[in-house]
Design a protein around this motif. Structure first.
Motif, PDB file in Angstrom:
ATOM      1  N   ALA A 185       0.840  -1.207   0.000  1.00  0.00           N
ATOM      2  CA  ALA A 185       0.000   0.000   0.000  1.00  0.00           C
ATOM      3  C   ALA A 185       0.871   1.252   0.000  1.00  0.00           C
ATOM      4  O   ALA A 185       0.563   2.247  -0.660  1.00  0.00           O
ATOM      5  CB  ALA A 185      -0.902  -0.009   1.227  1.00  0.00           C
ATOM      6  N   THR A 186       1.958   1.194   0.738  1.00  0.00           N
ATOM      7  CA  THR A 186       2.872   2.342   0.817  1.00  0.00           C
ATOM      8  C   THR A 186       3.344   2.742  -0.571  1.00  0.00           C
ATOM      9  O   THR A 186       3.336   3.930  -0.925  1.00  0.00           O
ATOM     10  CB  THR A 186       4.088   1.968   1.699  1.00  0.00           C
ATOM     11  OG1 THR A 186       3.615   1.603   3.001  1.00  0.00           O
ATOM     12  CG2 THR A 186       5.066   3.116   1.799  1.00  0.00           C
ATOM     13  N   HIS A 196      -2.139   6.423   8.945  1.00  0.00           N
ATOM     14  CA  HIS A 196      -0.872   5.703   9.032  1.00  0.00           C
ATOM     15  C   HIS A 196       0.201   6.590   8.387  1.00  0.00           C
ATOM     16  O   HIS A 196      -0.108   7.360   7.477  1.00  0.00           O
ATOM     17  CB  HIS A 196      -1.052   4.405   8.240  1.00  0.00           C
ATOM     18  CG  HIS A 196       0.073   3.424   8.332  1.00  0.00           C
ATOM     19  ND1 HIS A 196       1.230   3.562   7.615  1.00  0.00           N
ATOM     20  CD2 HIS A 196       0.191   2.271   9.037  1.00  0.00           C
ATOM     21  CE1 HIS A 196       2.021   2.526   7.872  1.00  0.00           C
ATOM     22  NE2 HIS A 196       1.417   1.734   8.729  1.00  0.00           N
ATOM     23  N   THR A 229      -8.112   7.081   5.387  1.00  0.00           N
ATOM     24  CA  THR A 229      -8.146   5.650   5.665  1.00  0.00           C
ATOM     25  C   THR A 229      -9.594   5.166   5.753  1.00  0.00           C
ATOM     26  O   THR A 229     -10.464   5.897   6.223  1.00  0.00           O
ATOM     27  CB  THR A 229      -7.388   5.341   6.978  1.00  0.00           C
ATOM     28  OG1 THR A 229      -7.297   3.924   7.121  1.00  0.00           O
ATOM     29  CG2 THR A 229      -8.076   5.903   8.210  1.00  0.00           C
ATOM     30  N   ASN A 267      -5.805   1.871  11.785  1.00  0.00           N
ATOM     31  CA  ASN A 267      -5.061   0.723  12.327  1.00  0.00           C
ATOM     32  C   ASN A 267      -4.721   0.915  13.804  1.00  0.00           C
ATOM     33  O   ASN A 267      -4.150   0.030  14.416  1.00  0.00           O
ATOM     34  CB  ASN A 267      -3.785   0.483  11.517  1.00  0.00           C
ATOM     35  CG  ASN A 267      -2.796   1.625  11.641  1.00  0.00           C
ATOM     36  OD1 ASN A 267      -3.169   2.783  11.454  1.00  0.00           O
ATOM     37  ND2 ASN A 267      -1.560   1.335  11.970  1.00  0.00           N
ATOM     38  N   ASP A 307      -7.142   4.682   1.695  1.00  0.00           N
ATOM     39  CA  ASP A 307      -6.180   3.723   2.213  1.00  0.00           C
ATOM     40  C   ASP A 307      -6.999   2.587   2.826  1.00  0.00           C
ATOM     41  O   ASP A 307      -7.525   2.713   3.926  1.00  0.00           O
ATOM     42  CB  ASP A 307      -5.283   4.403   3.255  1.00  0.00           C
ATOM     43  CG  ASP A 307      -4.386   3.401   3.983  1.00  0.00           C
ATOM     44  OD1 ASP A 307      -4.478   2.186   3.698  1.00  0.00           O
ATOM     45  OD2 ASP A 307      -3.606   3.842   4.840  1.00  0.00           O
ATOM     46  N   GLN A 320      -6.590  -1.689   6.170  1.00  0.00           N
ATOM     47  CA  GLN A 320      -7.349  -2.411   7.194  1.00  0.00           C
ATOM     48  C   GLN A 320      -8.760  -2.713   6.693  1.00  0.00           C
ATOM     49  O   GLN A 320      -9.290  -3.807   6.905  1.00  0.00           O
ATOM     50  CB  GLN A 320      -7.427  -1.590   8.492  1.00  0.00           C
ATOM     51  CG  GLN A 320      -6.079  -1.293   9.129  1.00  0.00           C
ATOM     52  CD  GLN A 320      -5.344  -2.546   9.578  1.00  0.00           C
ATOM     53  OE1 GLN A 320      -5.944  -3.563   9.902  1.00  0.00           O
ATOM     54  NE2 GLN A 320      -4.027  -2.480   9.589  1.00  0.00           N
ATOM     55  N   HIS A 348      -0.113  -8.650   2.218  1.00  0.00           N
ATOM     56  CA  HIS A 348       0.231  -9.400   3.431  1.00  0.00           C
ATOM     57  C   HIS A 348      -0.789  -9.231   4.549  1.00  0.00           C
ATOM     58  O   HIS A 348      -0.816 -10.024   5.481  1.00  0.00           O
ATOM     59  CB  HIS A 348       1.638  -9.015   3.916  1.00  0.00           C
ATOM     60  CG  HIS A 348       1.758  -7.609   4.412  1.00  0.00           C
ATOM     61  ND1 HIS A 348       1.679  -7.297   5.742  1.00  0.00           N
ATOM     62  CD2 HIS A 348       1.911  -6.438   3.755  1.00  0.00           C
ATOM     63  CE1 HIS A 348       1.825  -5.975   5.875  1.00  0.00           C
ATOM     64  NE2 HIS A 348       1.957  -5.436   4.686  1.00  0.00           N
TER      65      HIS A 348
HETATM   66  C1  LIG Z   1      -0.318  -1.387   7.314  1.00  0.00           C
HETATM   67  C2  LIG Z   1      -0.946  -0.139   6.902  1.00  0.00           C
HETATM   68  C3  LIG Z   1      -0.365   0.661   5.906  1.00  0.00           C
HETATM   69  C4  LIG Z   1       0.948   0.334   5.253  1.00  0.00           C
HETATM   70  O1  LIG Z   1       0.946  -0.934   4.688  1.00  0.00           O
HETATM   71  P1  LIG Z   1       2.308  -1.524   4.083  1.00  0.00           P
HETATM   72  O2  LIG Z   1       1.958  -2.911   3.741  1.00  0.00           O
HETATM   73  O3  LIG Z   1       3.332  -1.429   5.167  1.00  0.00           O
HETATM   74  O4  LIG Z   1       2.643  -0.695   2.900  1.00  0.00           O
HETATM   75  C5  LIG Z   1      -1.019   1.800   5.538  1.00  0.00           C
HETATM   76  N1  LIG Z   1      -2.188   2.148   6.103  1.00  0.00           N
HETATM   77  C6  LIG Z   1      -2.778   1.405   7.047  1.00  0.00           C
HETATM   78  C7  LIG Z   1      -4.089   1.843   7.601  1.00  0.00           C
HETATM   79  C8  LIG Z   1      -2.172   0.239   7.481  1.00  0.00           C
HETATM   80  O5  LIG Z   1      -2.757  -0.481   8.442  1.00  0.00           O
END
Ligand SMILES: *Cc1c(COP(=O)(O)O)cnc(C)c1O
Length: 404
Positions: free
Chosen positions: A93-94, A122, A170, A174, A199, A202, A224
């Protein structure tokens, strides 16, 4: 109908003893465990069908290209996009957010324009916009949540104006677990002509997504966290917008014709997939979303909501424990503080009981600080968690309290 004990058998790691205790895995918000279906699919392909994609005109390469593009179609189905050309495979996602900032952002934003994000983002959905602010002279605006961590419509609308060019928000925090009303946020953003990036890191794990219904312009999630492999993620973008964006990286696969004088670029999504992609990871992710769709997203949501309710009740019965993030509309993420105990010390004792929780600022330092903490422990739920897992967590917290 949703037999969680049977489902757990798909996840071999859940039967592995941790420090001699049953595995109570409560850190799926950081990364989820993988079902055997995903692992087997990748294993079989590596053993019998591996080659590079989009290249060779021979059997193995054709087969793997079909499997790779089928994975893209699975994501298309998972998100209900208009076309599979709207699915770009990225690392996570990043990278998806960075891609949008580097291409769409640099092309369409200029000094004085505003990017609006929530207070609960995040770092991945904050720092890229901050960097763009410093580079282009745009403004970064941040709308507040209340002390319970709830979305406040008036705070959002107060900052939304015709200067807003992008709302990046988001779907589910998270840290707080808060679920944001992304469909309504998107509708309101569109009335001022702003684009919307969701985003869904989650959100995609816990809720059914229909991007055509949401009408968001971009959406990202990571493989993942959705029971797939690491090293793969998804950027969804509306086709016309993707097609108006310059490339992110340059090299093989993303080009149309190349001469020393001039290169023309491939169409989306290939324009944004320079070089050999994460072939197996993409196929593994296709299998993972297929796994979730087979269980049924609604069934997963229902199971997790019942468990969220139960966890809330159980945790609030513990003296001295404060759950941070008490939104009415929340998913299975529980950040908490136990009086007189550093989260790190607590986690250490929980680990001895086989319980995995995360501690720290959860890559969202501003919201943890705003809620009044430097560090929090966090238990998060996946589709395989049970009430027994929560009972073990609660027992282990009570045991830890006796030490302090
Ligand atoms: C984990 C997470 C990210 C980042 O995900 P990556 O797999 O590390 O790129 C971004 N936003 C939220 C809300 C997350 O929980």
């Amino acid at each position: 109908m949703y037999d969680v004990y049977k489902i757990r058998q798909d996840f071999p790691i859940l039967s592995v003893l941790i420090n001699g205790k049953p595995n109570t895995f409560l850190d799926s918000a950081a990364s989820a465990q993988k079902p055997a279906q995903v692992i087997e699919k990748m294993r079989c392909l590596y053993l019998e069908e591996y080659a590079n994609v989009h290249r060779g005109s021979y059997y193995l390469s054709e087969q793997i290209t079909i499997a790779y593009e089928e994975a893209r179609s699975k994501i298309h189905e998972f998100l209900n996009t208009k076309s599979d050309k709207e699915i770009v495979f990225v690392r996570n996602a990043t990278e998806g957010i960075n891609l949008v900032a580097a291409t769409w952002g640099r092309k369409y934003l200029k000094a004085g324009d505003e990017v609006l994000i929530s207070e609960a983002e995040h770092h991945a959905n904050l720092v890229p916009w901050q960097a763009l602010r410093d580079e282009l002279g745009i403004k970064l605006k941040i709308f507040k949540v209340n002390d319970k961590g709830e979305y406040q419509e008036e705070e959002y609308l107060k900052l939304l104006s015709d200067k807003t060019k992008l709302v990046a928000v988001t779907g589910m925090s998270n840290v707080l677990g808060t679920i944001f009303p992304i469909k309504e946020i998107t509708r309101q953003a569109h009335t001022v002509g702003a684009k919307v990036l969701v985003d869904a890191c989650q959100y995609a794990v816990h809720q059914k997504i229909d991007v055509q219904d949401l009408d968001c312009d971009f959406l990202v999630f990571s493989g993942h966290k959705t029971y797939g492999p690491s090293g793969i993620g998804v950027l969804y973008g509306k086709y016309d917008i993707l097609n108006s964006m310059p490339p992110y990286q340059y090299g093989g696969d993303m080009v149309d014709t190349v001469t020393y004088e001039k290169t023309t670029f491939n169409e989306p999504p290939f324009r944004f997939e320079a070089g050999t992609p994460a072939i197996m990871q993409a196929i593994g992710l296709g299998e993972a979303v297929n796994y979730m769709m087979t269980l049924g997203m609604q069934n997963i949501t229902a199971h997790e909501q019942e468990l969220t309710q139960y966890t809330t009740e159980q945790l609030s019965a513990i003296n001295g424990l404060k759950v941070v993030g008490e939104a009415k509309d929340k998913g299975g993420v529980f950040s908490f503080n136990v009086e007189g105990m550093h989260p790190q010390d607590l986690a250490f004792i929980l680990d001895k009981e086989g319980v995995a929780v995360r501690t720290g600022h959860h890559c969202a330092q501003p919201i943890v600080n705003r809620m009044g903490y430097e560090s929090l422990a966090r238990a998060s739920l996946g589709l395989y968690n049970t009430k027994e897992d929560i009972d073990v967590l609660v027992g282990a917290i009570r045991k830890a309290q006796k030490f302090f």
